[in-house]
Scaffold this motif. Structure first.
Motif, PDB file in Angstrom:
ATOM      1  N   ASP A   2       3.317   4.134   0.295  1.00 10.55           N
ATOM      2  CA  ASP A   2       2.148   3.515  -0.339  1.00 10.55           C
ATOM      3  C   ASP A   2       2.588   2.693  -1.539  1.00 10.55           C
ATOM      4  N   VAL A  15      -6.254   0.759  -5.308  1.00 14.23           N
ATOM      5  CA  VAL A  15      -6.183   0.401  -3.895  1.00 14.23           C
ATOM      6  C   VAL A  15      -4.708   0.227  -3.556  1.00 14.23           C
ATOM      7  N   TYR A  16      -4.320   0.823  -2.438  1.00 15.44           N
ATOM      8  CA  TYR A  16      -2.921   0.823  -2.038  1.00 15.44           C
ATOM      9  C   TYR A  16      -2.714   0.050  -0.747  1.00 15.44           C
ATOM     10  N   CYS A  17      -1.491  -0.368  -0.548  1.00 18.83           N
ATOM     11  CA  CYS A  17      -1.044  -0.946   0.706  1.00 18.83           C
ATOM     12  C   CYS A  17      -0.211   0.140   1.380  1.00 18.83           C
ATOM     13  N   THR A  18      -0.584   0.533   2.600  1.00 18.29           N
ATOM     14  CA  THR A  18       0.104   1.586   3.331  1.00 18.29           C
ATOM     15  C   THR A  18       0.720   1.004   4.595  1.00 18.29           C
ATOM     16  N   ASN A  23      -5.517  -1.197   2.098  1.00 16.34           N
ATOM     17  CA  ASN A  23      -6.601  -0.221   2.261  1.00 16.34           C
ATOM     18  C   ASN A  23      -7.853  -0.702   1.530  1.00 16.34           C
ATOM     19  N   GLY A  24      -8.271  -1.895   1.857  1.00 22.74           N
ATOM     20  CA  GLY A  24      -9.439  -2.531   1.270  1.00 22.74           C
ATOM     21  C   GLY A  24      -9.519  -3.938   1.813  1.00 22.74           C
ATOM     22  N   CYS A  34     -12.347  -1.874  -2.367  1.00 23.84           N
ATOM     23  CA  CYS A  34     -11.925  -0.753  -1.526  1.00 23.84           C
ATOM     24  C   CYS A  34     -12.880  -0.620  -0.340  1.00 23.84           C
ATOM     25  N   PHE A  35     -12.425   0.055   0.707  1.00 28.23           N
ATOM     26  CA  PHE A  35     -13.244   0.203   1.905  1.00 28.23           C
ATOM     27  C   PHE A  35     -14.538   0.954   1.619  1.00 28.23           C
TER      28      PHE A  35
END
Length: 56
Positions: A2, A15-18, A23-24, A34-35
């Motif tokens: 993440d 908000v993270y990038c996985t 993730n948004g 965010c979602f």
């Protein structure tokens, strides 16, 4: 892995990038939503649309 991308423009949660996926959503103004907030705003918009249809 993440990677922190930034805060949500609405709720300020991180908000993270996985695995390469955000993730948004990225808005036109380059801010992140965010979602969870996206779902809330979509529901509010749909509710307003239905109310408007019922008034007509």
């Amino acid at each position: 892995m993440d990677e922190l991308v930034g805060p949500c423009v609405r709720c300020a949660r991180d908000v993270y990038c996985t695995a390469g996926f955000l993730n948004g959503i990225l808005l036109d103004n380059k801010k992140i939503l965010c979602f969870n907030c996206k779902d809330i705003l979509n529901a509010m918009t749909e509710e307003e649309r239905l109310e408007e249809e019922n008034q007509n």
